[in-house]
Write a protein that holds these residues in place. Structure first.
Motif, PDB file in Angstrom:
ATOM      1  N   VAL A  62       0.841  -1.202   0.000  1.00 15.31           N
ATOM      2  CA  VAL A  62       0.000   0.000   0.000  1.00 15.31           C
ATOM      3  C   VAL A  62       0.873   1.248   0.000  1.00 15.31           C
ATOM      4  CG1 VAL A  62      -1.630   1.349   1.378  1.00 15.31           C
ATOM      5  CG2 VAL A  62      -1.974  -1.113   1.099  1.00 15.31           C
ATOM      6  N   SER A  63       1.935   1.233   0.800  1.00 17.83           N
ATOM      7  CA  SER A  63       2.777   2.423   0.906  1.00 17.83           C
ATOM      8  C   SER A  63       3.447   2.759  -0.419  1.00 17.83           C
ATOM      9  CB  SER A  63       3.826   2.237   2.006  1.00 17.83           C
ATOM     10  OG  SER A  63       4.672   1.136   1.727  1.00 17.83           O
TER      11      SER A  63
ATOM     12  N   VAL B 246       1.462   7.699  -6.191  1.00 12.57           N
ATOM     13  CA  VAL B 246       0.516   8.800  -6.369  1.00 12.57           C
ATOM     14  C   VAL B 246       1.178  10.123  -5.994  1.00 12.57           C
ATOM     15  CG1 VAL B 246      -1.728   9.746  -5.700  1.00 12.57           C
ATOM     16  CG2 VAL B 246      -1.437   7.273  -5.890  1.00 12.57           C
ATOM     17  N   ARG B 247       1.844  10.134  -4.851  1.00 16.00           N
ATOM     18  CA  ARG B 247       2.479  11.376  -4.379  1.00 16.00           C
ATOM     19  C   ARG B 247       3.556  11.875  -5.341  1.00 16.00           C
ATOM     20  NH1 ARG B 247       1.845   8.618   1.032  1.00 16.00           N
ATOM     21  NH2 ARG B 247       0.389   9.934   2.213  1.00 16.00           N
ATOM     22  N   SER B 248       4.228  10.974  -6.034  1.00 15.79           N
ATOM     23  CA  SER B 248       5.319  11.362  -6.929  1.00 15.79           C
ATOM     24  C   SER B 248       4.849  11.571  -8.365  1.00 15.79           C
ATOM     25  CB  SER B 248       6.415  10.297  -6.901  1.00 15.79           C
ATOM     26  OG  SER B 248       5.934   9.061  -7.412  1.00 15.79           O
ATOM     27  N   ASP B 249       3.531  11.507  -8.611  1.00 20.39           N
ATOM     28  CA  ASP B 249       2.964  11.712  -9.949  1.00 20.39           C
ATOM     29  C   ASP B 249       3.267  10.586 -10.920  1.00 20.39           C
ATOM     30  OD1 ASP B 249       1.630  14.087  -9.426  1.00 20.39           O
ATOM     31  OD2 ASP B 249       3.337  15.339  -9.975  1.00 20.39           O
ATOM     32  N   GLU B 250       3.711   9.445 -10.416  1.00 23.37           N
ATOM     33  CA  GLU B 250       3.917   8.300 -11.306  1.00 23.37           C
ATOM     34  C   GLU B 250       2.578   7.776 -11.822  1.00 23.37           C
ATOM     35  OE1 GLU B 250       6.372   5.183  -9.699  1.00 23.37           O
ATOM     36  OE2 GLU B 250       7.569   6.614  -8.552  1.00 23.37           O
ATOM     37  N   VAL B 251       1.545   7.872 -10.982  1.00 24.44           N
ATOM     38  CA  VAL B 251       0.209   7.418 -11.353  1.00 24.44           C
ATOM     39  C   VAL B 251      -0.799   8.486 -10.942  1.00 24.44           C
ATOM     40  CG1 VAL B 251       0.770   4.962 -11.143  1.00 24.44           C
ATOM     41  CG2 VAL B 251      -0.100   6.205  -9.150  1.00 24.44           C
TER      42      VAL B 251
ATOM     43  N   THR C 133      -1.181   8.854   6.296  1.00 29.61           N
ATOM     44  CA  THR C 133      -0.731   9.960   7.150  1.00 29.61           C
ATOM     45  C   THR C 133       0.788  10.100   7.169  1.00 29.61           C
ATOM     46  OG1 THR C 133      -0.703   8.516   9.111  1.00 29.61           O
ATOM     47  CG2 THR C 133      -2.739   9.708   8.656  1.00 29.61           C
ATOM     48  N   ALA C 134       1.497   9.298   6.385  1.00 34.30           N
ATOM     49  CA  ALA C 134       2.957   9.253   6.491  1.00 34.30           C
ATOM     50  C   ALA C 134       3.648  10.426   5.826  1.00 34.30           C
ATOM     51  CB  ALA C 134       3.478   7.942   5.907  1.00 34.30           C
ATOM     52  N   ASP C 135       3.129  10.906   4.710  1.00 29.38           N
ATOM     53  CA  ASP C 135       3.819  11.936   3.933  1.00 29.38           C
ATOM     54  C   ASP C 135       2.823  12.999   3.491  1.00 29.38           C
ATOM     55  OD1 ASP C 135       6.635  10.963   3.779  1.00 29.38           O
ATOM     56  OD2 ASP C 135       5.661   9.197   2.909  1.00 29.38           O
ATOM     57  N   GLU C 136       3.013  13.528   2.275  1.00 31.81           N
ATOM     58  CA  GLU C 136       2.141  14.581   1.790  1.00 31.81           C
ATOM     59  C   GLU C 136       0.687  14.114   1.761  1.00 31.81           C
ATOM     60  OE1 GLU C 136       4.767  13.488   0.212  1.00 31.81           O
ATOM     61  OE2 GLU C 136       6.208  15.145   0.107  1.00 31.81           O
ATOM     62  N   PRO C 137      -0.245  15.048   1.967  1.00 32.53           N
ATOM     63  CA  PRO C 137      -1.664  14.666   2.025  1.00 32.53           C
ATOM     64  C   PRO C 137      -2.167  14.049   0.722  1.00 32.53           C
ATOM     65  CG  PRO C 137      -1.341  16.864   2.936  1.00 32.53           C
ATOM     66  CD  PRO C 137      -0.041  16.477   2.292  1.00 32.53           C
TER      67      PRO C 137
ATOM     68  N   SER D 122      -4.460  19.011  17.916  1.00 36.35           N
ATOM     69  CA  SER D 122      -3.082  19.370  17.571  1.00 36.35           C
ATOM     70  C   SER D 122      -2.911  19.434  16.063  1.00 36.35           C
ATOM     71  CB  SER D 122      -2.107  18.351  18.173  1.00 36.35           C
ATOM     72  OG  SER D 122      -2.195  18.332  19.582  1.00 36.35           O
ATOM     73  N   THR D 123      -3.402  18.416  15.370  1.00 38.89           N
ATOM     74  CA  THR D 123      -3.379  18.391  13.906  1.00 38.89           C
ATOM     75  C   THR D 123      -4.656  17.733  13.401  1.00 38.89           C
ATOM     76  OG1 THR D 123      -2.236  16.249  13.800  1.00 38.89           O
ATOM     77  CG2 THR D 123      -0.856  18.241  13.785  1.00 38.89           C
ATOM     78  N   VAL D 124      -5.094  18.163  12.242  1.00 40.16           N
ATOM     79  CA  VAL D 124      -6.223  17.535  11.555  1.00 40.16           C
ATOM     80  C   VAL D 124      -5.827  17.356  10.096  1.00 40.16           C
ATOM     81  CG1 VAL D 124      -8.623  17.725  10.804  1.00 40.16           C
ATOM     82  CG2 VAL D 124      -7.969  18.509  13.085  1.00 40.16           C
ATOM     83  N   ARG D 125      -5.947  16.136   9.586  1.00 39.77           N
ATOM     84  CA  ARG D 125      -5.687  15.885   8.165  1.00 39.77           C
ATOM     85  C   ARG D 125      -6.994  15.478   7.510  1.00 39.77           C
ATOM     86  NH1 ARG D 125      -0.730  12.792   5.208  1.00 39.77           N
ATOM     87  NH2 ARG D 125       0.277  14.639   6.085  1.00 39.77           N
ATOM     88  N   PHE D 126      -7.395  16.238   6.505  1.00 40.17           N
ATOM     89  CA  PHE D 126      -8.588  15.930   5.726  1.00 40.17           C
ATOM     90  C   PHE D 126      -8.256  14.810   4.751  1.00 40.17           C
ATOM     91  CE2 PHE D 126     -11.068  16.830   1.799  1.00 40.17           C
ATOM     92  CZ  PHE D 126     -12.337  16.607   2.307  1.00 40.17           C
ATOM     93  N   LEU D 127      -9.019  13.712   4.812  1.00 38.15           N
ATOM     94  CA  LEU D 127      -8.762  12.538   3.980  1.00 38.15           C
ATOM     95  C   LEU D 127      -9.781  12.349   2.869  1.00 38.15           C
ATOM     96  CD1 LEU D 127      -7.724   9.957   6.735  1.00 38.15           C
ATOM     97  CD2 LEU D 127      -6.234  11.358   5.296  1.00 38.15           C
ATOM     98  N   GLY D 128     -10.731  13.282   2.752  1.00 34.53           N
ATOM     99  CA  GLY D 128     -11.632  13.215   1.602  1.00 34.53           C
ATOM    100  C   GLY D 128     -13.103  13.277   1.959  1.00 34.53           C
ATOM    101  N   SER D 129     -13.888  13.796   1.004  1.00 34.39           N
ATOM    102  CA  SER D 129     -15.352  13.721   1.009  1.00 34.39           C
ATOM    103  C   SER D 129     -15.758  13.097  -0.314  1.00 34.39           C
ATOM    104  CB  SER D 129     -15.979  15.107   1.157  1.00 34.39           C
ATOM    105  OG  SER D 129     -15.825  15.624   2.462  1.00 34.39           O
TER     106      SER D 129
END
Length: 307
Positions: free
Chosen positions: A35-36, A42-47, A70-74, A264-271
């Protein structure tokens, strides 16, 4: 043609789910080992996007997916699908159930057919591998006698034969999958949407209760909450929440803004649209119309147009 990553190798339930998630547009599906690595592509624009499993009705959430989100860029989810989980037992020609001494599969798959294996392959040694398709590939190479795999695996390993089909200790077992991509234009609200976030709360007493109260006060239906450890801070946890509604809804937007203040932090994961397309129940006082009406009243008060 855009490429879409999925948790491979070919022949997994994730491939089957990703086909469904991308059925409305032309794309090439590309398998990744984990999965990672799929999300890293996705994050690197390969796909363009990746199909990943997030939750199983028997074994619970998929930790690898939650951690990777939650590991890297949103990244944000833009679609979901739910796939019934039933398994086939595959083997090389000439192998019988009674003659199978080893059986391999993903740990979740072995857990979901534990009773069946106990009754039909009680003496077979069980081996956990990276995926159900990896199990089929290993059987094709002669490493194990039988594999518990998805039905689609036979398309990729036609040399195998099916010894049993439609297996599941829990007949209604399903797995939920997400199509995840880089942040950008969100899916339009449909009236039957789900919003996902990840939040890290502060150490102040009552913060978790306060966070949940922000949802309850706005009549928001919380459908899932669970925690995962913050890996570099022992005793600290990320909370993953799913709730009915879209970030474009006034009540959802207000709740997210409130959580951003409290956590402390909130990461939006999608609607994104819910797989079952069923609208969630909304109390009349929490409807979009009620929020709009109250906002107009407050504006009038502030402008001195009402006593």
């Amino acid at each position: 043609m855009p490429e879409i990553a999925y948790l491979g190798p070919p022949g997994t339930f994730t491939e089957q789910a990703t086909r469904l998630l991308t059925a409305e547009f032309e794309s090439d599906l590309v398998p990744y080992e984990t999965v990672s690595t799929a999300l890293a592509a996705v994050r690197s624009d390969e796909v363009l996007a990746a199909g990943v499993p997030v939750e199983n009705s028997v074994e619970g959430s998929v930790p690898a997916t939650l951690d990777a989100l939650t590991a890297d860029e949103p990244l944000v989810a833009v679609a979901e699908t739910v796939v019934p989980v039933q398994f086939d037992v595959l083997a090389r020609p000439g192998t019988t159930l009674s003659g199978a001494e080893t059986v391999a599969s993903h740990p979740h798959a072995l857990a979901q057919v534990r009773d069946w294996l106990g009754e039909n392959l009680p003496k077979a040694e069980q081996h956990a591998v990276a995926s159900t398709a990896a199990a089929a590939a290993a059987v094709a190479r002669g490493e194990f006698d039988a594999a518990v795999s998805a039905e689609v695996a036979l398309e990729h390993y036609p040399s195998l034969t099916r010894l049993a089909a439609g297996l599941a200790d829990v007949r209604d077992a399903v797995t939920r999958f997400l199509l995840v991509r880089r942040p950008g234009t969100l899916p339009e609200p449909t009236g039957a949407d789900r919003t996902s976030i990840c939040a890290v709360i502060s150490d102040e007493v009552g913060t978790l209760a306060d966070m949940l109260a922000e949802l309850s006060l706005r009549g928001i239906n919380l459908s899932r909450i669970e925690s995962r450890p913050v890996k570099d801070r022992f005793g600290h946890y990320r909370f993953f929440l799913d709730f009915d509604g879209h970030v474009a809804d006034t009540r959802i937007g207000e709740a997210l803004a409130a959580l951003k203040r409290r956590c402390s932090t909130v990461r939006f994961l999608g609607s994104y649209p819910k797989a079952d397309r069923k609208p969630g129940y909304i109390r009349s006082a929490a409807s979009e119309q009620a929020f709009e009406k109250s906002a107009r009243w407050l504006e009038a008060v502030r402008e001195g147009r009402l006593a």
